[in-house]
Design an enzyme around this catalytic site. Structure first.
Site, PDB file in Angstrom:
ATOM      1  CE1 TYR A   1      -4.196   0.822  -0.705  1.00 22.27           C
ATOM      2  CE2 TYR A   1      -3.511   2.655   0.982  1.00 22.27           C
ATOM      3  CZ  TYR A   1      -4.603   2.166  -0.065  1.00 22.27           C
ATOM      4  OH  TYR A   1      -5.668   3.077  -0.442  1.00 22.27           O
TER       5      TYR A   1
ATOM      6  CG  HIS B   1       6.253   2.405   1.621  1.00 27.65           C
ATOM      7  ND1 HIS B   1       4.700   2.574   1.414  1.00 27.65           N
ATOM      8  CD2 HIS B   1       6.398   1.913   2.567  1.00 27.65           C
ATOM      9  CE1 HIS B   1       4.330   1.897   2.528  1.00 27.65           C
ATOM     10  NE2 HIS B   1       5.216   1.519   3.233  1.00 27.65           N
TER      11      HIS B   1
ATOM     12  CG  ASP C   1       7.609   2.352  11.517  1.00 29.47           C
ATOM     13  OD1 ASP C   1       6.567   2.139  12.190  1.00 29.47           O
ATOM     14  OD2 ASP C   1       7.456   3.031  10.241  1.00 29.47           O
TER      15      ASP C   1
ATOM     16  CB  SER D   1       0.929   5.698   8.422  1.00 32.18           C
ATOM     17  OG  SER D   1       0.629   4.515   8.929  1.00 32.18           O
ATOM     18  CB  SER D   2      -0.204   1.676   5.020  1.00 34.27           C
ATOM     19  OG  SER D   2       0.867   1.608   4.413  1.00 34.27           O
TER      20      SER D   2
HETATM   21  P1  AMP Z   1       5.446  -0.491   6.311  1.00 31.94           P
HETATM   22  O1  AMP Z   1       5.021  -0.560   4.909  1.00 31.94           O
HETATM   23  O2  AMP Z   1       4.746   0.423   7.065  1.00 31.94           O
HETATM   24  O3  AMP Z   1       5.802  -1.733   7.167  1.00 31.94           O
HETATM   25  O4  AMP Z   1       6.810   0.544   5.992  1.00 31.94           O
HETATM   26  C1  AMP Z   1       7.776   0.139   5.310  1.00 31.94           C
HETATM   27  C2  AMP Z   1       8.959   0.928   5.591  1.00 31.94           C
HETATM   28  O5  AMP Z   1       8.534   2.114   5.204  1.00 31.94           O
HETATM   29  C3  AMP Z   1       9.529   0.849   6.970  1.00 31.94           C
HETATM   30  O6  AMP Z   1      11.120   1.104   7.071  1.00 31.94           O
HETATM   31  C4  AMP Z   1       8.819   2.274   7.657  1.00 31.94           C
HETATM   32  O7  AMP Z   1       9.624   2.887   8.694  1.00 31.94           O
HETATM   33  C5  AMP Z   1       8.940   3.059   6.278  1.00 31.94           C
HETATM   34  N1  AMP Z   1       8.094   4.287   6.368  1.00 31.94           N
HETATM   35  C6  AMP Z   1       6.801   4.130   6.630  1.00 31.94           C
HETATM   36  N2  AMP Z   1       6.334   5.467   6.663  1.00 31.94           N
HETATM   37  C7  AMP Z   1       7.174   6.228   6.554  1.00 31.94           C
HETATM   38  C8  AMP Z   1       7.150   7.658   6.214  1.00 31.94           C
HETATM   39  N3  AMP Z   1       5.945   8.413   6.847  1.00 31.94           N
HETATM   40  N4  AMP Z   1       8.405   8.346   5.960  1.00 31.94           N
HETATM   41  C9  AMP Z   1       9.465   7.466   5.796  1.00 31.94           C
HETATM   42  N5  AMP Z   1       9.522   6.009   5.957  1.00 31.94           N
HETATM   43  C10 AMP Z   1       8.301   5.587   6.347  1.00 31.94           C
END
Ligand code: AMP
Length: 279
Positions: free
Chosen positions: A32, A37, A150, A185-186
């Site tokens: 997503y 990302h 995170d 955030s997703s």
């Molecule tokens: P996720 O898909 O939520 O597991 O996130 C995948 C990666 O993207 C993780 O390393 C998160 O820390 C990073 N990430 C998620 N949201 C953000 C954001 N707003 N800014 C920078 N990195 C992000």
């Protein structure tokens, strides 16, 4: 961009690229895709010859009653976004591929995993460490990219790499935000219109805390109280934690100084959001 479902196939492909001298960068995600990302993928593309992005909603990092089932998924959209951002290989394994019935090995980064989010999500970081270790073993990247959004996850993964002598550089990149400051955030998709309106209060509270520190206040209790008071003015926000912690062991910092992390987790309706700033 190649889309690959099987670990073996990915390993063979990566081996071939490594033999050609290519540096491999990995960006693990749960899909997503959003601009947070994308910022990781673009940075990986700058640094590395081959960028592997994984998309896998990892069931072992969700506790009972959490949002595993309803976590947003849209592979077709993700394929397009990943390709545009410069992804060379998109790894989209199935559950059977990652966790066959015979799967019994987990990685637990002690101490750090029980703090902050680990209090209300006791199995979360075991799942995160396990999936990331698996991805590191499959992809064998030179560099892997994670977001400071995170922060606890990033710190735990750096510790795992150090403790287990994993041969990969973990790169942390800054949080990408909406115009009004809300960390992207997703899970923001879960917010109703009304909830979305109040959500930036989390970042506003962190900014308020940072401003207090910048103007000379270093007492954590006083800084955090002011931030909490600001949030209390908004109805519909329930703080899980709001803490000043040091980056090494994630323990509470009584005094705020350089490299102290001010981190928040809060419920807005049924959605749990996290954010942080580093001093
Ligand atoms: P996720 O898909 O939520 O597991 O996130 C995948 C990666 O993207 C993780 O390393 C998160 O820390 C990073 N990430 C998620 N949201 C953000 C954001 N707003 N800014 C920078 N990195 C992000």
């Amino acid at each position: 961009m190649k889309v690959i479902k099987k670990s073996k196939e990915l390993q063979t492909l990566i081996e071939r690229e490594k033999k050609k001298g290519k540096i491999i960068g990995l960006v693990p995600t749960m899909g997503y895709l959003h601009s947070g990302h994308i910022s990781l993928i673009k940075r990986a593309k700058k640094d590395c010859g081959i960028v592997v992005v994984s998309i896998y909603v990892n069931p072992t990092q969700f506790g009972p009653g959490e949002d595993y089932q309803r976590y947003p998924r849209d592979l077709e959209r993700d394929k397009k976004l990943a390709k545009e951002a410069g992804t060379d290989i998109l790894f989209v394994p199935s559950d059977e591929e990652i966790y066959p019935d015979s799967f019994h090995t987990y990685i637990q980064v002690e101490e750090l995993s029980g703090r902050l989010c680990g209090v209300s999500r006791p199995i979360h970081f075991r799942g995160v460490a396990t999936i990331v270790a698996k991805l590191f073993n499959i992809v064998k990247p030179t560099k892997a990219y994670f977001g400071w959004k995170d922060a606890q996850q990033l710190i735990i993964l750096k510790k795992m790499v150090k403790d287990l002598n994993m041969d990969v550089e973990v790169v942390g990149l800054p949080t990408v935000r909406e115009k009004d400051g809300l960390a992207i955030s997703s899970r923001n998709k879960y917010l109703s219109k009304q909830e979305r309106k109040i959500a930036p209060i989390l970042y506003q509270a962190l900014v308020k805390a940072k401003k207090m520190v910048n103007s000379g206040e270093n007492n954590s209790a006083r800084v955090l109280q002011q931030a909490k008071d600001l949030i209390k003015k908004k109805k519909g926000v329930k703080i899980d934690y709001l803490k000043a912690i040091n980056l090494i062991d994630l323990k509470d910092a009584k005094k705020i100084k350089k490299n102290t992390l001010i981190a928040i987790a809060a419920w807005i309706g049924k959605t749990r959001l996290i954010d942080n700033v580093i001093i």
